[in-house]
Structure formats: C-alpha cells, structure tokens
Design a protein around this motif. Structure first.
Motif, PDB file in Angstrom:
ATOM      1  N   ILE A   7       0.841  -1.211   0.100  1.00  0.00           N
ATOM      2  CA  ILE A   7      -0.135  -0.080  -0.053  1.00  0.00           C
ATOM      3  C   ILE A   7       0.830   1.177  -0.015  1.00  0.00           C
ATOM      4  CG2 ILE A   7      -0.115   0.039   2.545  1.00  0.00           C
ATOM      5  CD1 ILE A   7      -3.061   1.000   2.183  1.00  0.00           C
ATOM      6  N   ASP A   8       0.338   2.392  -0.735  1.00  0.00           N
ATOM      7  CA  ASP A   8       1.212   3.510  -0.805  1.00  0.00           C
ATOM      8  C   ASP A   8       0.208   4.646  -0.686  1.00  0.00           C
ATOM      9  OD1 ASP A   8       3.988   4.631  -0.450  1.00  0.00           O
ATOM     10  OD2 ASP A   8       3.417   5.582  -2.367  1.00  0.00           O
ATOM     11  N   LEU A   9       0.723   5.797  -0.355  1.00  0.00           N
ATOM     12  CA  LEU A   9       0.087   7.128  -0.262  1.00  0.00           C
ATOM     13  C   LEU A   9       0.870   8.202  -0.975  1.00  0.00           C
ATOM     14  CD1 LEU A   9      -2.428   8.722   0.602  1.00  0.00           C
ATOM     15  CD2 LEU A   9      -1.480   9.107   2.934  1.00  0.00           C
ATOM     16  N   CYS A  10       0.378   9.059  -1.799  1.00  0.00           N
ATOM     17  CA  CYS A  10       1.064  10.081  -2.441  1.00  0.00           C
ATOM     18  C   CYS A  10       0.588  11.402  -2.746  1.00  0.00           C
ATOM     19  CB  CYS A  10       1.491   9.391  -3.890  1.00  0.00           C
ATOM     20  SG  CYS A  10       2.616  10.491  -4.780  1.00  0.00           S
ATOM     21  N   ASP A  11       1.226  12.578  -2.336  1.00  0.00           N
ATOM     22  CA  ASP A  11       0.502  13.638  -2.477  1.00  0.00           C
ATOM     23  C   ASP A  11       0.538  14.341  -3.872  1.00  0.00           C
ATOM     24  OD1 ASP A  11       0.228  16.622  -2.271  1.00  0.00           O
ATOM     25  OD2 ASP A  11       1.339  16.906  -0.525  1.00  0.00           O
ATOM     26  N   LYS A  56       3.002   1.871  -8.166  1.00  0.00           N
ATOM     27  CA  LYS A  56       4.165   1.538  -8.255  1.00  0.00           C
ATOM     28  C   LYS A  56       4.834   1.118  -7.170  1.00  0.00           C
ATOM     29  CE  LYS A  56       4.549   4.024 -12.771  1.00  0.00           C
ATOM     30  NZ  LYS A  56       5.305   3.291 -13.679  1.00  0.00           N
ATOM     31  N   GLU A  57       4.786   1.876  -5.950  1.00  0.00           N
ATOM     32  CA  GLU A  57       5.563   1.788  -4.739  1.00  0.00           C
ATOM     33  C   GLU A  57       4.926   0.631  -4.174  1.00  0.00           C
ATOM     34  OE1 GLU A  57       7.582   4.157  -2.863  1.00  0.00           O
ATOM     35  OE2 GLU A  57       8.323   5.263  -4.509  1.00  0.00           O
ATOM     36  N   ALA A  58       3.590   0.435  -4.227  1.00  0.00           N
ATOM     37  CA  ALA A  58       2.695  -0.493  -3.641  1.00  0.00           C
ATOM     38  C   ALA A  58       3.190  -1.705  -4.346  1.00  0.00           C
ATOM     39  CB  ALA A  58       1.157  -0.236  -3.568  1.00  0.00           C
ATOM     40  N   PHE A  59       3.393  -1.882  -5.398  1.00  0.00           N
ATOM     41  CA  PHE A  59       3.791  -3.094  -6.153  1.00  0.00           C
ATOM     42  C   PHE A  59       5.117  -3.435  -5.784  1.00  0.00           C
ATOM     43  CE2 PHE A  59       6.119  -5.625  -9.295  1.00  0.00           C
ATOM     44  CZ  PHE A  59       5.169  -6.283 -10.013  1.00  0.00           C
ATOM     45  N   ALA A 117      -2.954   3.705  -3.290  1.00  0.00           N
ATOM     46  CA  ALA A 117      -2.911   2.480  -3.904  1.00  0.00           C
ATOM     47  C   ALA A 117      -2.796   1.239  -3.212  1.00  0.00           C
ATOM     48  CB  ALA A 117      -1.947   2.530  -5.054  1.00  0.00           C
ATOM     49  N   ILE A 118      -3.194   0.364  -3.560  1.00  0.00           N
ATOM     50  CA  ILE A 118      -3.143  -1.050  -2.893  1.00  0.00           C
ATOM     51  C   ILE A 118      -2.895  -2.206  -3.914  1.00  0.00           C
ATOM     52  CG2 ILE A 118      -5.605  -1.813  -2.507  1.00  0.00           C
ATOM     53  CD1 ILE A 118      -4.606  -2.978   0.127  1.00  0.00           C
ATOM     54  N   VAL A 119      -1.816  -2.952  -3.669  1.00  0.00           N
ATOM     55  CA  VAL A 119      -1.586  -4.008  -4.727  1.00  0.00           C
ATOM     56  C   VAL A 119      -1.408  -5.334  -3.941  1.00  0.00           C
ATOM     57  CG1 VAL A 119       0.132  -5.039  -6.143  1.00  0.00           C
ATOM     58  CG2 VAL A 119      -0.196  -2.526  -6.398  1.00  0.00           C
ATOM     59  N   LEU A 120      -1.970  -6.251  -4.252  1.00  0.00           N
ATOM     60  CA  LEU A 120      -2.130  -7.564  -4.251  1.00  0.00           C
ATOM     61  C   LEU A 120      -1.566  -8.505  -5.205  1.00  0.00           C
ATOM     62  CD1 LEU A 120      -4.101  -9.526  -1.860  1.00  0.00           C
ATOM     63  CD2 LEU A 120      -4.344 -10.395  -4.182  1.00  0.00           C
TER      64      LEU A 120
END
Length: 129
Positions: A7-11, A56-59, A117-120
C-alpha cells in the motif's frame, strides 16, 4: 496463494511539480502511461499521476524488492475501457511475474490531493506443489 500486499499514499501536488521535468516522467512512467497522462489536464492529471506512482510503490512493497527491484517504468499502470486500473509489466518485472505465475490486483483512490493505491500479488502454483 497471496505472495504479497503493498500500500502507498502519494501527495498529488508533489507529483504535479515533478511532471514538468521530462527526466522524471521518463524515469517513472512508461511511454503508454505518459500518453495516458497527456490526455488529462489539471487536478485530474496530477491525481492520476500520483495514483500511478503510489501503485508502483505498492507493487514494489508487495514484491518485497523495495525501490531497487525493478525500474519504475517497467510497471506501467493503465486503465481498461471501463476505467479499471491494471498493470502492464515489461522487462525484468514481466519476467519475474511470469516466472511466478502472478496475477496482479490493484485498487486506486484519490481525494483532496492525496492518492492511495493497494496492490495484491497472487501466485498461482501447479496442483500438488
């Protein structure tokens, strides 16, 4: 079997400033993503770019590789006709995913200038393994 979750959060305002730099765009976004972003403007462009960056960061987190795992431009995040996001992997990322028989699931959201974003990563193994 689940291989990993990230998971990642971006401004979006941070990404919006960076979009002005061609070197940043070429480093982070695949040509297909750049084409997607060129078709957007203003707040929607910045939030979409930020959501793609977060994905991309979540991946990379789900893969357990960190930032050095794959080139960010190998992890193109595109949209289906119905608007659903999906990854189009290339290079080492595509080979790595194919070797593991991965299905990549991704979900995005953005509001008030923040994109999440969340990536599984789902690994498919042959029967009996």
């Amino acid at each position: 079997m689940i291989l990993g979750v990230g998971i990642d959060l971006c401004d979006a305002s941070r990404i919006e400033k960076s979009l002005e730099k061609e070197s940043f765009c070429n480093y982070v976004y695949a040509p297909s993503e750049q084409a997607l972003l060129q078709g957007l403007s203003g707040k929607h462009r910045a939030e979409t770019a930020a959501a793609n960056f977060a994905a991309k960061e979540a991946f990379l987190k789900a893969a357990g590789t960190g930032l050095g795992g794959f080139a960010l431009s190998e992890l193109a995040l595109l949209r289906a006709e119905n608007g659903a996001p999906y990854f189009e992997l290339s290079g080492r990322a595509a080979a790595w995913a194919a070797q593991r028989g991965l299905t990549v699931h991704v979900s995005l959201t953005h509001e008030s200038g923040l994109a999440n974003a969340i990536v599984l990563l789902e690994e498919h193994r042959p029967e009996g393994v």
